[in-house]
Structure formats: C-alpha cells, structure tokens
Design an enzyme around this catalytic site. Structure first.
Site, PDB file in Angstrom:
ATOM      1  N   CYS A 264      17.175  -8.245 -13.071  1.00  0.00           N
ATOM      2  CA  CYS A 264      18.327  -7.216 -14.074  1.00  0.00           C
ATOM      3  C   CYS A 264      17.773  -6.302 -14.487  1.00  0.00           C
ATOM      4  O   CYS A 264      17.321  -5.393 -14.452  1.00  0.00           O
ATOM      5  CB  CYS A 264      19.503  -8.210 -14.713  1.00  0.00           C
ATOM      6  SG  CYS A 264      20.659  -8.276 -14.956  1.00  0.00           S
TER       7      CYS A 264
ATOM      8  N   HIS B 140      20.875 -12.130 -10.048  1.00  0.00           N
ATOM      9  CA  HIS B 140      19.740 -13.307 -10.723  1.00  0.00           C
ATOM     10  C   HIS B 140      20.054 -14.464 -10.386  1.00  0.00           C
ATOM     11  O   HIS B 140      20.376 -15.135  -9.804  1.00  0.00           O
ATOM     12  CB  HIS B 140      20.672 -13.680 -12.086  1.00  0.00           C
ATOM     13  CG  HIS B 140      20.876 -12.327 -13.486  1.00  0.00           C
ATOM     14  ND1 HIS B 140      20.226 -12.790 -14.143  1.00  0.00           N
ATOM     15  CD2 HIS B 140      21.955 -11.187 -13.612  1.00  0.00           C
ATOM     16  CE1 HIS B 140      19.763 -11.882 -14.902  1.00  0.00           C
ATOM     17  NE2 HIS B 140      21.043 -11.038 -14.534  1.00  0.00           N
TER      18      HIS B 140
ATOM     19  N   GLU C 222      17.588 -16.571 -10.229  1.00  0.00           N
ATOM     20  CA  GLU C 222      16.891 -18.058 -11.387  1.00  0.00           C
ATOM     21  C   GLU C 222      18.222 -18.638 -12.087  1.00  0.00           C
ATOM     22  O   GLU C 222      17.930 -20.016 -12.237  1.00  0.00           O
ATOM     23  CB  GLU C 222      16.545 -17.115 -12.366  1.00  0.00           C
ATOM     24  CG  GLU C 222      17.157 -17.104 -13.827  1.00  0.00           C
ATOM     25  CD  GLU C 222      17.450 -15.567 -13.649  1.00  0.00           C
ATOM     26  OE1 GLU C 222      18.310 -14.210 -14.645  1.00  0.00           O
ATOM     27  OE2 GLU C 222      17.365 -14.908 -12.599  1.00  0.00           O
TER      28      GLU C 222
END
Length: 234
Positions: free
Chosen positions: A86, A170, A172
């Site tokens: 990001c 994202h 994660e």
C-alpha cells in the site's frame, strides 16, 4: 544459514495492528522500526526489508518520510530485496522514479484485482484475486524499467523492478483490521459507504482474500535465493 533477517519499516501511525499482522504473516526474524517516531535502521545488514501501509501520503513534507525515502533508496541501491504494501508500494514507486498522485476518491473494501500470472511474487495465486484495499493515492506511472503485474480499474496494484516487489492491496489484513480501518474513515466517507464496506467484511470474502497471503512466502523464498547467491559469490 538460519532464519532470514528482515527490517520491518512500520509506517503506520496506528502501529499495533500493523505490527501484529506482519509478524503473523512473515516467518522471519523481524526487526521493527516505527518510522513516524523517527526509528530507522543504522545499516543494510538485513536479508530483506518490508515497507508497510500508512495513513500518510508519500508526497507530504515530513522529516520522517524524507528519511524513509533516503534509507529505502540506499537499501535498494545496496541490493537488499524489498516488499512494499500500500503506502510502501507507493513509496517504492516514488523512490525508483515512478509517480504517485491522489485519486480524488477512495478504493476501499474487498475488491477484484487481475494479475498476469508471470510474476514470482504471486506464484500459486489465481489470476483474478480477491483482496482488501484501502487507499486514496495511487501509482499513476510505474518506475522506469519496472514490470506491472497486477491492475484493476483503479490502476496499478503490483509492480516489480529488479529486487523490488510492491503491491497496492493489503494481503496482511485480518477481518479485525479491515473493520477497524474502515470505521476510521468516517470523516472521509459517507455513513452509507462505510456500512456497505463493513457488510462485505465477512468470512467468505476474507477466506477468498487469504489466497493472496501466499505472496509473503513467495517473497521470503526469493529473499532466501538472493541470500544464497550472495553467500556463493562471497
């Protein structure tokens, strides 16, 4: 040779969730540096480094952002493998000569991204991916010589240049983080938009998005190969 050593350049102001997510996903010896607090590595002894997301913009005039750009540029020049996520994606693009601009809108929620199936970072991941996104800046020009390997209607979602890999989405995030980040957008987005995004944060979408987490293992495998090559040369 033991576990890989990575510098985690945590650019998030809300550092706790970001720390938890990356420590969970990266099976490596992580040394975290909270960049907005002025924490940076002293050298480039790491096998690789990761630049996280942030509520900041890469074009803001902040001392810590300038220091981060300098360290990242020098680390890339030193040949240290890099992964940007990001804000990290945008920062690496900027450092390498690409262009980042505000979108004038938000991309947020579970979205579809298309990847070309030709980049090792996304090996084993479907060419049509479900991923969680939240950003209002984007890379409008990839760095010179970079290969763009993922896109959607909002623009570039993944590029590679030499030992640098970067993704706009994202991988994660867990559901807890996705909900918390969405709720913090109340000053930027309408109540209706936020509610619609929150409705989409459910187990089915999260399970689909978990496929993209494979990229962390892929990055570690690449970093391991670079380390072995360096040892062989030395």
């Amino acid at each position: 040779m033991g576990q890989l050593s990575l510098a985690l350049l945590n650019a998030a102001h809300e550092a706790v969730d970001t720390r938890r997510n990356f420590y969970r996903e990266l099976d490596a010896d992580l040394e975290e540096f909270h960049c907005p607090s002025g924490e940076f590595p002293d050298d480039f002894r790491y096998d690789g480094f990761v630049v996280t997301g942030s509520s900041a913009s890469v074009y803001w005039d902040r001392e810590w952002i300038g220091r981060l750009k300098t360290w990242v540029g020098d680390a890339v020049q030193a040949g240290v493998p890099a992964l940007g996520v990001c804000y990290g994606h945008q920062l690496l693009a900027d450092v390498l000569g690409g262009r980042v601009e505000g979108m004038g809108e938000y991309e947020i929620g579970y979205r579809t991204v298309e990847q070309d199936g030709e980049n090792r970072l996304l090996d084993g991941i479907d060419e049509t991916m479900t991923v969680f996104t939240t950003h209002s800046d984007h890379v409008i020009e990839a760095p010179p010589g970079a290969t763009v390997f993922a896109k959607n209607e909002y623009g570039i979602h993944g590029f590679r240049k030499d030992r640098v890999f970067a993704v706009q989405f994202h991988p994660e995030y867990d559901m807890r983080t996705a909900k918390a980040v969405t709720k913090r957008k109340s000053e930027q987005l309408s109540t209706q938009r936020i509610e619609a995004v929150l409705e989409g944060i459910h187990a089915e979408n999260y399970e689909a998005a978990c496929e993209a987490k494979q990229l962390f293992d892929n990055f570690l495998a690449y970093t391991e190969a670079v380390r072995a090559e360096r040892v062989g040369v030395n």
